[in-house]
Design a protein around this motif. Structure first.
Motif, mmCIF file in Angstrom:
data_model
loop_
_atom_site.group_PDB
_atom_site.id
_atom_site.type_symbol
_atom_site.label_atom_id
_atom_site.label_comp_id
_atom_site.label_asym_id
_atom_site.label_seq_id
_atom_site.Cartn_x
_atom_site.Cartn_y
_atom_site.Cartn_z
ATOM 1 N N TRP A 104 0.837 -1.195 0.000
ATOM 2 C CA TRP A 104 0.000 0.000 0.000
ATOM 3 C C TRP A 104 0.876 1.252 0.000
ATOM 4 O O TRP A 104 1.812 1.380 0.803
ATOM 5 N N GLY A 105 0.591 2.159 -0.909
ATOM 6 C CA GLY A 105 1.337 3.407 -0.985
ATOM 7 C C GLY A 105 2.571 3.349 -1.870
ATOM 8 O O GLY A 105 3.341 4.313 -1.914
ATOM 9 N N ARG A 106 2.761 2.243 -2.587
ATOM 10 C CA ARG A 106 3.963 2.099 -3.415
ATOM 11 C C ARG A 106 4.003 3.161 -4.509
ATOM 12 O O ARG A 106 5.061 3.782 -4.733
ATOM 13 N N GLU A 107 2.897 3.384 -5.193
ATOM 14 C CA GLU A 107 2.878 4.381 -6.268
ATOM 15 C C GLU A 107 3.131 5.786 -5.729
ATOM 16 O O GLU A 107 3.836 6.588 -6.346
ATOM 17 N N THR A 108 2.572 6.071 -4.551
ATOM 18 C CA THR A 108 2.799 7.384 -3.942
ATOM 19 C C THR A 108 4.264 7.565 -3.574
ATOM 20 O O THR A 108 4.852 8.635 -3.801
ATOM 21 N N MET A 109 4.866 6.527 -3.003
ATOM 22 C CA MET A 109 6.271 6.613 -2.627
ATOM 23 C C MET A 109 7.161 6.786 -3.854
ATOM 24 O O MET A 109 8.135 7.558 -3.824
ATOM 25 N N ALA A 111 6.283 8.261 -6.619
ATOM 26 C CA ALA A 111 6.096 9.648 -7.042
ATOM 27 C C ALA A 111 6.896 10.606 -6.166
ATOM 28 O O ALA A 111 7.461 11.594 -6.647
ATOM 29 N N VAL A 112 6.979 10.317 -4.870
ATOM 30 C CA VAL A 112 7.763 11.153 -3.960
ATOM 31 C C VAL A 112 9.247 11.082 -4.325
ATOM 32 O O VAL A 112 9.947 12.102 -4.347
#
Length: 277
Positions: A104-109, A111-112
């Motif tokens: 969970w949150g891999r795509e957000t990380m 992008a960061v």
């Protein structure tokens, strides 16, 4: 054929001119480091600047006599060794997690990580300086290395490379009961030598000449790296340009040695990780 030959000659002449323009300052530094100090600037406006009338190693001897060059070199090697060594492990694991694992949150990380690439270090240097000063962590080798272990560019390069690796070997290892870490260390790393070499060289070349952070965080000469060493050496009386150029040659030499030795790995790594330019 006749139309192609002049174009080919022009291309090679242009490339030769560009080579001379870029290699000229390096040749001037090397030749100047071998000249007596009174001839370094006297010949600067002529072609004599690129050929010594009197050559010797006196300037190099003077460098070692006037400053603790060996201490500067040892500090730079230790700091860069920590950044490269720890960085390869940390950034490779992060790149592998982004490329292969599903969480969970891999795509957000991801992008960061990409967004951080556009932030220059100078923008966060002062806040980071105050943060570490509040922790009373200053004036040692570790404080010059640890903040740079995690590198967004290295993470993204590893991520890009791992995306292109075939999954068959990893899946076979999983079938045999290997966990994520065992698969990474036993399967992924042996098949990623070019990427590791490329990231290591790029990281080493970038951090070898870093000046701002050591200037902010160090006061003791015993932990001073080469960039700070040559800056302070420039201000030592008497001002001797031959000695300064000799210091510059000694500072650049390890970088050239590393690049020449690992050039084959670097070229292979550039091709495999997708670096352009």
């Amino acid at each position: 054929m006749n139309a192609t030959l002049p174009r080919l000659v022009f291309t090679y002449l242009l490339l030769l001119l560009c080579t001379l323009v870029f290699f000229g300052p390096i040749l001037f530094m090397l030749v100047g480091s071998l000249k007596p100090d009174d001839q370094v600037l006297a010949d600067a406006a002529s072609l004599a600047a690129l050929w010594p009338r009197e050559a010797g190693l006196d300037n190099y001897h003077s460098v070692f006599e006037r400053v603790p060059f060996a201490s500067y070199l040892a500090s730079s090697l230790l700091i860069n060794g920590l950044i490269v060594g720890l960085g390869l492990l940390v950034n490779a694991l992060a790149g592998y997690a982004l490329a292969r694992l599903r969480w969970w949150g891999r795509e957000t990380m991801l992008a960061v990580v990409v967004a951080i690439l556009v932030i220059p270090f100078e923008a966060i240097a002062i806040p980071l300086f105050y943060q570490l000063s509040a922790l009373s962590w200053r004036d040692d080798h570790l404080v010059q290395a640890i903040p740079f272990v995690a590198n967004p560019l290295a993470i993204y390069l590893f991520y890009s490379f791992f995306l292109g690796l075939p999954r068959a070997l990893e899946e076979a290892a999983r079938v045999d009961g290997a966990g994520v870490l065992r698969t990474f260390f036993s399967i992924v790393i042996p098949n990623s030598k070019a990427a590791f070499a490329s990231v290591a060289i790029v990281t080493f070349l970038f951090h070898w000449g870093m000046y701002l952070w050591p200037l902010l965080m160090t006061t003791s000469e015993s932990v001073r790296p080469l960039p700070l060493g040559i800056a302070s050496f420039h201000t030592l009386p008497p001002l001797a340009w031959g000695d300064i150029l000799a210091f510059g040659v000694l500072m650049v030499l390890p970088v050239l040695v590393v690049f020449v030795v690992f050039q084959r790995w670097f070229v292979a790594g550039v091709a495999s990780t997708g670096i352009k330019g």
